[in-house]
Scaffold this motif. Sequence first.
Motif, short mmCIF file in Angstrom:
data_model
loop_
_atom_site.label_atom_id
_atom_site.label_comp_id
_atom_site.label_asym_id
_atom_site.label_seq_id
_atom_site.Cartn_x
_atom_site.Cartn_y
_atom_site.Cartn_z
N GLU A 45 1.90 12.52 -0.05
CA GLU A 45 0.63 12.17 -0.50
C GLU A 45 0.49 11.97 -1.91
N GLU A 48 2.42 8.80 -2.75
CA GLU A 48 1.95 7.48 -2.34
C GLU A 48 0.44 7.42 -3.30
N VAL A 49 -0.14 8.40 -3.99
CA VAL A 49 -1.33 8.32 -4.84
C VAL A 49 -0.38 7.53 -6.16
N HIS A 186 -0.68 11.48 5.75
CA HIS A 186 -0.49 11.66 4.48
C HIS A 186 -1.06 10.30 3.62
N ASN A 187 -1.05 9.35 4.19
CA ASN A 187 -1.64 7.91 3.76
C ASN A 187 -3.21 7.88 3.61
N ALA A 190 -4.12 10.43 1.04
CA ALA A 190 -3.58 9.73 -0.37
C ALA A 190 -4.78 8.86 -0.66
#
Length: 203
Positions: A45, A48-49, A186-187, A190
Amino acid sequence: MTEEHNGICIFRDVDATTLLIFERDGTLLPSDRRGSIFLSDINAEIVEVARQIRKLGIPFGFISGKKTMERSTPSKSQAAALIKILDQILSSGDASPDFWMAWPTSPYGSTVGRRDDGLQMLSRAMIMEVMRWYAVEKTSCVFVSSSPESLIDAAKLGVRTVRYIPPMAAKFPFVERSQPNEKSSHNRRAEELFEKIANLASL
């Protein structure tokens, strides 16, 4: 791009009017991590952030002081090696941070009676050092952490804060598999975290 290596600090030369500071332990890495690092230890996460923040063009990076007051304190060379590994991994995923800071030995160890007080002093010192280096005002700085104590301490400095609640288990994004057109968990998380950070950074 120039880099300054001061022990286990990396500050890349970028222009900054807003700054995002992540507390590494408890966000990118588990707060209770011990020993060697594995790809599965890296929080998908946060990667991705970081990738989205990189696209947005806001300078960001990671600080770590959590291990400094523990008996199993890593050496300076170990801390530097970990930063190098993490930097290479994030860079390969288009999520290269602008700075890293980790202090494996506490400058407050002999003057602070309580362990938590020492960690808070160290956290404040690192946040202030990053702001000083990039000449960013505290009101233009956003601090992201999973630790309520760290967030309270940062807020006392006048820094904006975002609390991150880690998932029970995070997988490295290159490992996780999902169905076509289906967003991984997690996307989704994120995106929510990125929106919170971006909204604060734009104020």
